[in-house]
Scaffold this active site. Structure first.
Site, PDB file in Angstrom:
ATOM      1  CG  HIS A  51      35.204  19.828  12.016  1.00  0.00           C
ATOM      2  ND1 HIS A  51      35.111  21.201  12.007  1.00  0.00           N
ATOM      3  CD2 HIS A  51      36.510  19.552  12.242  1.00  0.00           C
ATOM      4  CE1 HIS A  51      36.297  21.734  12.198  1.00  0.00           C
ATOM      5  NE2 HIS A  51      37.170  20.750  12.361  1.00  0.00           N
ATOM      6  CG  HIS A  93      41.957  21.793  16.961  1.00  0.00           C
ATOM      7  ND1 HIS A  93      42.417  23.106  17.029  1.00  0.00           N
ATOM      8  CD2 HIS A  93      41.972  21.456  15.654  1.00  0.00           C
ATOM      9  CE1 HIS A  93      42.697  23.527  15.811  1.00  0.00           C
ATOM     10  NE2 HIS A  93      42.434  22.555  14.950  1.00  0.00           N
TER      11      HIS A  93
END
Length: 310
Positions: A51, A93
């Site tokens: 991740h 992100h």
């Protein structure tokens, strides 16, 4: 891709119909699909993805993180992309650079050259509260093109973060497809977005040449229909559901639900999988893709799995 923000449909609606899942036992025979599983999923299951490169142990979305995931033998990475002021796709992100770098402001307000000067390891802290990667040469923001080029043997699960109604969101899908084709990576990239409009936009551009995941809305619709006895009416479009373990206390990991997805050729995947016991449990239920913040745990699970299948 991965964040625990709101889901487009309130999955709590499904809680009242959980008994309806029993109806699936009788309806399962009616499940039919001509949907093909993309080549992205041709490898040996389970896929273990880091991740954001493995954000628990290295500065997220940096070469430091991705190299660490490779060193632990993971199958690939879960990443995110955003568009810069000069229309470059970077692996990042947040909408702003404040949380992870020593800069400030929106990604879309900075050029790639400006973003490349930032320290993406500045705020990362280890278990002792230290900042071991401040100023590190490999704690820099990468472009999506650089990521594909640097790790040509790895699977990349990439989330389009820019909203579809923004200028950045309107440009990013086409830019992404061009970069994927440039790197001959059509069969090792999975594109996802929380926004259904972005998935639809990329699908129209790529013409099913690249695997595409489900939006929050699509996952919620499938989950609600399954749990209210209407699973046989669900028409799958996405190639995979990548889900949290639960939402508002409602588990999304029942074996019946996972089996239903597999019957529809929708590949089941989960994120936030940060224990080897949970990895083992989900894989035994039929989950295919497990996304973890801890590459070391992914390696441990893979090693255990290999030893038990010898």
């Amino acid at each position: 891709m991965i964040s625990k923000k709101r889901w487009a449909l309130n999955l709590s609606l499904a809680s009242a119909g959980l008994l309806g899942s029993l109806f699936f036992i009788n309806k399962s025979k009616e499940v039919t699909t001509n949907k093909q599983i993309p080549k992205f999923f041709d490898g040996q299951a389970p896929y273990i993805f880091a991740h954001r490169g493995g954000m628990a142990v290295r500065p997220e979305q940096t070469q430091l993180a991705f190299d660490n995931a490779v060193a632990h033998g993971l199958d690939g990475f879960e990443t995110d992309v955003r568009l810069t002021k000069d229309e470059e796709l970077i692996v990042f992100h947040d909408a702003t650079v404040d949380r992870t770098t020593n800069g400030s402001g929106k990604v879309s307000e900075h050029t790639l050259a400006e973003l490349k000067r930032l320290d993406a390891g500045y705020h990362f802290t280890d278990i002792n509260g230290a900042h071991p990667y401040r100023g590190h040469e490999h704690a820099k923001i990468l472009t999506f093109d650089e990521l594909l080029n640097m790790y040509p043997e790895k699977y990349i699960n990439v989330d389009l973060k820019d909203a579809p109604n923004s200028y950045e969101g309107s440009v990013a899908p086409n830019k992404m497809y061009e970069i994927i084709v440039k790197n001959n990576a059509q069969h090792r990239v999975l594109v996802t977005s929380f926004h259904k409009a972005q998935n639809d936009r990329f699908r129209a551009i790529s013409k099913n040449d690249v695997a595409i995941g489900a939006s929050q809305q699509e996952v919620a619709e499938g989950f609600v229909k399954f749990n209210t006895g209407l699973g046989h009416t669900y028409q799958p479009v996405a190639d995979t559901f990548q889900m949290p373990l639960k939402f508002k206390g409602i588990p999304l990991t029942s074996q019946r639900f996972i089996q239903w997805l597999n019957l529809l050729n929708i590949v089941p995947g989960y994120y936030g999988v940060n224990s080897t016991d949970l990895m083992s449990d989900l894989y035994a239920k039929g989950a295919h893709t497990l996304v973890t913040d801890r590459p070391d745990l992914g390696k441990q699970f893979k090693s255990t799995l290999m030893n038990t299948t010898k």
